[in-house]
Design a protein around this motif. Sequence first.
Motif, PDB file in Angstrom:
ATOM      1  N   PHE A  49       0.820  -1.206   0.000  1.00  0.00           N
ATOM      2  CA  PHE A  49       0.000   0.000   0.000  1.00  0.00           C
ATOM      3  C   PHE A  49       0.865   1.272   0.000  1.00  0.00           C
ATOM      4  N   TYR A  50       2.039   1.177   0.605  1.00  0.00           N
ATOM      5  CA  TYR A  50       2.951   2.322   0.550  1.00  0.00           C
ATOM      6  C   TYR A  50       3.345   2.626  -0.890  1.00  0.00           C
ATOM      7  N   PHE A  51       3.730   1.572  -1.642  1.00  0.00           N
ATOM      8  CA  PHE A  51       4.114   1.776  -3.040  1.00  0.00           C
ATOM      9  C   PHE A  51       2.911   2.169  -3.897  1.00  0.00           C
ATOM     10  N   LEU A  52       1.733   1.663  -3.559  1.00  0.00           N
ATOM     11  CA  LEU A  52       0.522   2.084  -4.276  1.00  0.00           C
ATOM     12  C   LEU A  52       0.246   3.574  -4.022  1.00  0.00           C
ATOM     13  N   TRP A  53       0.490   4.025  -2.794  1.00  0.00           N
ATOM     14  CA  TRP A  53       0.321   5.456  -2.476  1.00  0.00           C
ATOM     15  C   TRP A  53       1.283   6.290  -3.320  1.00  0.00           C
ATOM     16  N   GLN A  54       2.524   5.783  -3.431  1.00  0.00           N
ATOM     17  CA  GLN A  54       3.501   6.499  -4.257  1.00  0.00           C
ATOM     18  C   GLN A  54       3.013   6.618  -5.697  1.00  0.00           C
ATOM     19  N   LEU A  55       2.286   5.624  -6.157  1.00  0.00           N
ATOM     20  CA  LEU A  55       1.867   5.558  -7.557  1.00  0.00           C
ATOM     21  C   LEU A  55       0.546   6.277  -7.798  1.00  0.00           C
ATOM     22  N   LEU A  56      -0.424   6.073  -6.900  1.00  0.00           N
ATOM     23  CA  LEU A  56      -1.785   6.561  -7.143  1.00  0.00           C
ATOM     24  C   LEU A  56      -2.252   7.577  -6.116  1.00  0.00           C
ATOM     25  N   GLY A  57      -1.437   7.846  -5.105  1.00  0.00           N
ATOM     26  CA  GLY A  57      -1.821   8.838  -4.123  1.00  0.00           C
ATOM     27  C   GLY A  57      -2.862   8.311  -3.142  1.00  0.00           C
ATOM     28  N   PRO A  58      -3.715   9.212  -2.625  1.00  0.00           N
ATOM     29  CA  PRO A  58      -4.693   8.825  -1.585  1.00  0.00           C
ATOM     30  C   PRO A  58      -5.656   7.733  -2.009  1.00  0.00           C
ATOM     31  N   ALA A  59      -5.785   7.481  -3.310  1.00  0.00           N
ATOM     32  CA  ALA A  59      -6.699   6.421  -3.757  1.00  0.00           C
ATOM     33  C   ALA A  59      -6.293   5.065  -3.196  1.00  0.00           C
ATOM     34  N   ALA A  60      -5.017   4.910  -2.835  1.00  0.00           N
ATOM     35  CA  ALA A  60      -4.540   3.639  -2.268  1.00  0.00           C
ATOM     36  C   ALA A  60      -5.272   3.299  -0.973  1.00  0.00           C
ATOM     37  N   LEU A  61      -5.749   4.349  -0.263  1.00  0.00           N
ATOM     38  CA  LEU A  61      -6.455   4.104   1.001  1.00  0.00           C
ATOM     39  C   LEU A  61      -7.732   3.300   0.795  1.00  0.00           C
ATOM     40  N   ALA A  62      -8.314   3.421  -0.414  1.00  0.00           N
ATOM     41  CA  ALA A  62      -9.520   2.642  -0.707  1.00  0.00           C
ATOM     42  C   ALA A  62      -9.211   1.148  -0.669  1.00  0.00           C
ATOM     43  N   GLY A  63      -8.009   0.785  -1.075  1.00  0.00           N
ATOM     44  CA  GLY A  63      -7.597  -0.623  -1.017  1.00  0.00           C
ATOM     45  C   GLY A  63      -7.504  -1.127   0.400  1.00  0.00           C
ATOM     46  N   VAL A 105      -9.332   0.801  -5.696  1.00  0.00           N
ATOM     47  CA  VAL A 105      -8.244   1.760  -5.932  1.00  0.00           C
ATOM     48  C   VAL A 105      -8.445   2.478  -7.271  1.00  0.00           C
ATOM     49  N   PHE A 106      -8.663   1.698  -8.328  1.00  0.00           N
ATOM     50  CA  PHE A 106      -8.828   2.309  -9.647  1.00  0.00           C
ATOM     51  C   PHE A 106     -10.113   3.151  -9.696  1.00  0.00           C
ATOM     52  N   GLY A 107     -11.173   2.628  -9.070  1.00  0.00           N
ATOM     53  CA  GLY A 107     -12.432   3.361  -9.076  1.00  0.00           C
ATOM     54  C   GLY A 107     -12.299   4.712  -8.403  1.00  0.00           C
ATOM     55  N   VAL A 108     -11.722   4.726  -7.193  1.00  0.00           N
ATOM     56  CA  VAL A 108     -11.549   5.994  -6.471  1.00  0.00           C
ATOM     57  C   VAL A 108     -10.612   6.919  -7.230  1.00  0.00           C
ATOM     58  N   TYR A 109      -9.564   6.342  -7.827  1.00  0.00           N
ATOM     59  CA  TYR A 109      -8.563   7.163  -8.530  1.00  0.00           C
ATOM     60  C   TYR A 109      -9.191   7.914  -9.707  1.00  0.00           C
ATOM     61  N   VAL A 110      -9.978   7.218 -10.531  1.00  0.00           N
ATOM     62  CA  VAL A 110     -10.527   7.882 -11.724  1.00  0.00           C
ATOM     63  C   VAL A 110     -11.767   8.718 -11.397  1.00  0.00           C
ATOM     64  N   LEU A 111     -12.517   8.329 -10.381  1.00  0.00           N
ATOM     65  CA  LEU A 111     -13.720   9.072 -10.045  1.00  0.00           C
ATOM     66  C   LEU A 111     -13.425  10.294  -9.171  1.00  0.00           C
ATOM     67  N   PHE A 112     -12.313  10.205  -8.443  1.00  0.00           N
ATOM     68  CA  PHE A 112     -11.947  11.306  -7.538  1.00  0.00           C
ATOM     69  C   PHE A 112     -11.587  12.567  -8.330  1.00  0.00           C
ATOM     70  N   ASP A 113     -10.918  12.363  -9.453  1.00  0.00           N
ATOM     71  CA  ASP A 113     -10.492  13.515 -10.265  1.00  0.00           C
ATOM     72  C   ASP A 113     -10.502  13.088 -11.727  1.00  0.00           C
ATOM     73  N   GLN A 114     -11.244  13.800 -12.558  1.00  0.00           N
ATOM     74  CA  GLN A 114     -11.349  13.448 -13.967  1.00  0.00           C
ATOM     75  C   GLN A 114     -10.006  13.532 -14.682  1.00  0.00           C
ATOM     76  N   ARG A 115      -9.081  14.316 -14.129  1.00  0.00           N
ATOM     77  CA  ARG A 115      -7.780  14.452 -14.785  1.00  0.00           C
ATOM     78  C   ARG A 115      -6.843  13.282 -14.475  1.00  0.00           C
ATOM     79  N   ASN A 116      -7.228  12.437 -13.560  1.00  0.00           N
ATOM     80  CA  ASN A 116      -6.412  11.252 -13.267  1.00  0.00           C
ATOM     81  C   ASN A 116      -6.542  10.245 -14.405  1.00  0.00           C
ATOM     82  N   VAL A 117      -5.424   9.911 -14.988  1.00  0.00           N
ATOM     83  CA  VAL A 117      -5.404   9.011 -16.149  1.00  0.00           C
ATOM     84  C   VAL A 117      -4.739   7.704 -15.743  1.00  0.00           C
ATOM     85  N   LEU A 118      -5.413   6.586 -16.041  1.00  0.00           N
ATOM     86  CA  LEU A 118      -4.829   5.261 -15.785  1.00  0.00           C
ATOM     87  C   LEU A 118      -4.097   4.802 -17.039  1.00  0.00           C
TER      88      LEU A 118
END
Length: 1500
Positions: free
Chosen positions: A441-455, A550-563
């Motif tokens: 989860f630490y490395f996921l935070w580095q990659l996706l930010g706060p969205a990792a907390l959803a995991g 994680v992916f859901g929160v990441y893309v829904l949290f901010d439209q500018r977040n690109v996977l």
Amino acid sequence: MVEEDWNLTWYTSKPDLTQCFQHTVLVWFPCVYLWTCSPFYLLYLLLRSHRGVIPLSKLCCSKTLLGLSLASVGLLEMFYFVVKENNETHKHLLMLLGPMVRSLTLVLAVVIIQVERIKGLRSSVLLFLFWTLLVLCSIVPLKVNIEQIIDQGFSSDAVRFVVFFLCFSLQLAELVLCCFSDRRTLSDNAAQKRCPEEDASFLSKFLFFWFSSLMVKGYKSPLQASDLWSLRDQDSSNQIMTDLENFWTQKCKQLQKESPGSDSSQSWSWSRSDSLSGPTEKTQLLKKDSKGRDYSLYLLHALGWSFGLYFLFGILCLLLHDAFMFAVPQVLSALLVFMRDEDAPVWKGFLYAVLLFLLSCLQSVLNHQYMFHCFTVGMRLKTALMGLIYRKTLLMSSAARRHFTLGEIVNLVSADTQKLMDFVVYCNSVWIAPIEIALCFYFLWQLLGPAALAGITAVALTFPLNAVLAKMRGKLQEVQMKFMDGRIKLMNEILGGVKILKFYAWEEAFLRRVGVLRDGELGALKKSQILYSVSLASFNSSSFLIALSVFGVYVLFDQRNVLDAQKIFVSVALINILKTPLSQLPFAMNTTMQAIISLRRLTNFLCQDELRPDNVEKLPHSAGGNAIVIEGGVFSWSHDDSPCLQSINVKVKTGSLVAVVGHVGSGKSSLLSAMLGEMERRCGFVSVKGSVGYAPQQAWVQNASVKDNIVFGGERKESWYHRVLEACALLPDLDLLPAGDATEIGEKGLNLSGGQKQRVSLARAVYRKSDVYLLDDPLSAVDAHVGQHIFDRIIGPRGLLKDKTRVLVTHGLSFLPKADMVVVMEDGLVSEIGSYAELMDRKGAFAKLIQSFRGNGRRENPALQDRSSRKAVSRLSFTDFDLSQEQLISCDMGSASVQQMNDVDQDLDVDDVGKLTEADKAHTGRVKLQMYREYFKTIGLTFIMTIIFLCAFQQAASLAYNYWLSLWADETPVNGTQSNHGLKLSVFAALGFTQAMAMFGTTLAIALGGIVASRHLHADLLHSVLHSPMSFFEVTPSGNLLNRFSKEIDAIDCMIPDGLKMMLGYLFKLLEVCIIVLLATPLTGLVLLPLACVYVFIQSFYVATSCQLRRLEAVSRSPIYSHFSETVQGAVVIRAFGEQQRFVLESHLRIDNNQEAYFPRFVATRWLAVNLEFLGNLLVLAAAIFSVLGRAELSPGIVGLAVSQSLQVTGILSWIVRSWTDVENNIVSVERVKEYDNTPKEAAWTLQGSFLPESWPTTGTIQFEDYGLQYRKGLDWALKDISINIQSREKVGLVGRTGAGKSSLALGIFRILEAANGRIFIDGVNIADIGLHDLRSRITIIPQDPVVFSGSLRMNLDPFDTCSDEELWTALELAHLSSFVSELPQRLNYQCCEGGENLSLGQRQLLCLARALLRKTRILVLDEATAAVDLKTDQLIQSTIRNQFDDCTVLTIAHRLNTIMDYTRVIVMDRGTIAEMDSPPELITLQGHFYQMCLEAGLI
């Protein structure tokens, strides 16, 4: 300057290192490593135990010379540099220091080589890593020098080039030499079958190369036990238990200081001569200490102290493995960045590909080093626990022994130790899994930010659910283990009393009892497996839930977040890493729960009360005075029981003969137990002078030769040995045995009669030449004239023991006048004591007893007894030593003469003569496909098709949602955003949940199918065993059968379904990965096909060896259980003779033999996994390289998918190997369970269409027509041309000498042996035409050895529950047991212990009489049914038989002729034929065989 360095090294198409870096860091790094580590390493060598000096070998000399040469070359290089650059030396001072530092370091390396040689270290990890670093750091300068030679020519700086290439060659040579191990030390004697791991170098150990020799041998031909290596010293039982004992001795002293009054200061001590008074195992190990800490903590502390350091090295490997594991996603991230950057130089892609390969290889090797250490510690743990359990069985008090049956002890050894072994392997997952999850989860935070907390939220939801499930499963596990304990306990009793079951036709009743326990066991297992399926599905789906959240929160949290591909597939790689701890955590939690339960069970066993050493004061032997003194003695069997003996005051003079007499249950045997220290001394004083010899009432014999049973660990002195045999009347018996005294005695003396067992038991005691002899009615099981012979030649005033102190419990009144003192017991009290004459003069109860029994067919005139005794001695070789029924059935024991036996056995191997029991044999080669068919056939086609469909459906869903991710990753952002997030997430969620449901269905279907198969296989095994004839049980040790019912059935219950779950899941996952990789990079197929071929070859290469090792391990396990069984049953005898240490060493030997097969078995799995995972890593390398080569055509999404999936291959292959091996190895359990299907079986129990009247037989007439019997083909007839008509209500006695055939007639009536010729009719019905149960349930036998099963008295009397209470009480009253039973707390529901240990032998015999009274059939067979009771009870029993069975036909196999003198007819058998037949008076008038026998018995 730094930027210029990076431009030279990284931001270039031709990377290089600066000259400064090459001459400093690359030179100093290996040197700093060695100088830093060497102080600690030398300290370790100094503290390490000295193992001898290694002689100077070629290898050691070569390494030393090469090291010194390298140091010299370094100095020459420095000198050359000084001369050449003389004017500019100050400018290149750092470069000048390089050769100097390196030379000094090389001198240090040479010093370490010599120190290692002196300390006996044959392979150095430190120096191997040093030389490896030195060579690796020389690769870049090597590249530079080669480029300079190509560009400028060799002559430009020839001297430097020559020196460099010479140094590099010498370093490479040193590295190669470090890959080999040095010679053994001078003090190290090489064992014949020494484990090659001890001779292996560090590299060989690290990669398991040392194991290859056994794999090759196993591939060429099936392995045999002789091919296995000896255990390493540190793995042997002696070493492990010695270390454990030393630790506890220190701990005891420490606790003694803390609590001076504590009993826990004692330590283990085994003494041959002082076994009862010395310190015992009753330590803090088995008690709670003063601070109240539980014993289980002490047990863990002890085991941790013994094995903790070795285990910590394994944990270090695990931590390094995790470090490399988390490095892999970072490299993958860099590779995907490279794929996206079209301008990046190609060499970077190749560098990332190689890094992925190297990291995966290191990860794989370290993982298997960790597993190797875990399994090694598990093996040592099992050895230690078995040692503790075995020692405890030798020290348990009688009261504690009642709480733990043999079956339960076997279960502790087999199942519970295995649970703790599993815990060792998976315990680290309990603490390291959360750390791995946190890092992910630490490395996921580095990659996706706060969205990792959803995991984290997704994980947090699954943990409480699984905690609840684990708790529920723990309770179900306890329930299952209770049922399993009960089943094993019952099976042990069934196997021990199978003869009684067959005689009484009780098999179906006990089948039902086993069935009830088995149903309860499988019911608990089924509920547990349903919960386990939910747990597995939730945990395996957690990786999908994490990705979705994680992916859901990441893309829904901010439209500018690109996977993009990097974010998705690095995240997927991290989540795949997360999958391992998440999937292992429920297993680890489950294993931990099982281990806690097993630890409690072990603790409960080890905490049981032990015999107190102060029960009896042991004093040295001295002439004169009293040898045994009991003053004011009050004794009970436990603290809680009421006293059995009260106000005991007995003094036995040294060298005197004391007789103890009394009614059944009066306390005679208890008095001897008190003298032995087997009873709890409530108050009073007991002392015994000198060593003790003991002959128990129920003889205990080992499954060993006659000689070994008598010598019992002592030195064989031929003249004394022969005198003992002659005095114990054993010489005629030995003449009949095929190998004399080398003939093997079956388990529990199966092939000996009761009298023979008793005489062997007595011979053991006499041979020992002890100072005090305690003889518990040893003469009851022998014929009267043989008993007189033994008394005169051993016990009496002129016997071998005339100068010894003898305490004899007896019912034989004729022996009492020769006793120096008679002790009369009554209701636990000494009612009278004195010499025979004194007691007769008192005219008390004893005198009345003697008077009442004189003249009742028993001649007590001493002169007559002396005369008959002399006659018996003079004709001893012709006297009536009767063979038991089992002996008659045995393939090696027939009624044929010795000469005939020799003729038949002349073709047998010399070593096999006298061999009875068959050792558990291992099959060879691969498991036959038939075994798989058998297993899957029991599951059923519907189950199998459902399982395969669900597996395929589950993996299709997985493939679909992975491919969906790659499509998502490849979508090009429009204005910095991606569209249709809701649709993408919905499809992704639907596919993921579909896979989760399919996984739950798959695991549940496999678990339920496994239960169905297990139920059928257990029922088939039980059916096969109980339908086997008696001869089968003679030659098959009970340990073999118990092994099938415990360990093998447990494997079929749990191990095979679990293995199938993993194997099918990972096989389909591997198929999915291969499809993805081939879709992404079709060229990978060029590598995949040969890799698959090599994979299959290595797998097939391995399976034969692994399977055979599994079989050898299973076969070597049975003797452990057999030895445990013998020890538990003979613990009193072993303690009395002070033979604990010898039995402990024998236990060590058997455990070590088992571990010799177990050790290579788990190493074989590691060897295979390392090799196969290397192939998997090659696939990673191929996928990455082909992706780099084709980056122009491939999208980052498909590359990310292919590489991230291929990274799982090593883990997948590892689990496939483990699960495949588990299935292949555990399917051997099916093979071993099914092998009894083809053994010979009895005739059918019932025959359909048989119209036998309910009241048959109505008259009880028996007719033999030309009846003949053979024990096996080739032997002479045991019975020949027997034609007898026995009329209704006739009373017939069967007498005859050894092998005459009298027992054979009884066996023929019950069809224990089938007729070879002629027929037997009962009431006109040919018994061969009816079912065995129809026959055996209509006739009754009262056997010589009374067998009582654990359970209520009601069950022992009426297992089918067909009789009313009134009928039961009537039978008990007629058997003279009603007063005893009515005083019991639960009366008819009173629980009997295993073997009826809480009843006296006489009471058990009366219980058998009550069974016969309940059945009340028209035909009764008696086999000396009153040998173990006193004279008064004997008279009552004979009266009951005469009155209650007056209207029955009675056949008595007579050992004591006085019991048949009033019979209507006596049949005298001789050599299988009828020698004489008439009424007793007529036969005496004839003065033939019968007359002679009566004369010898003192009846005329």
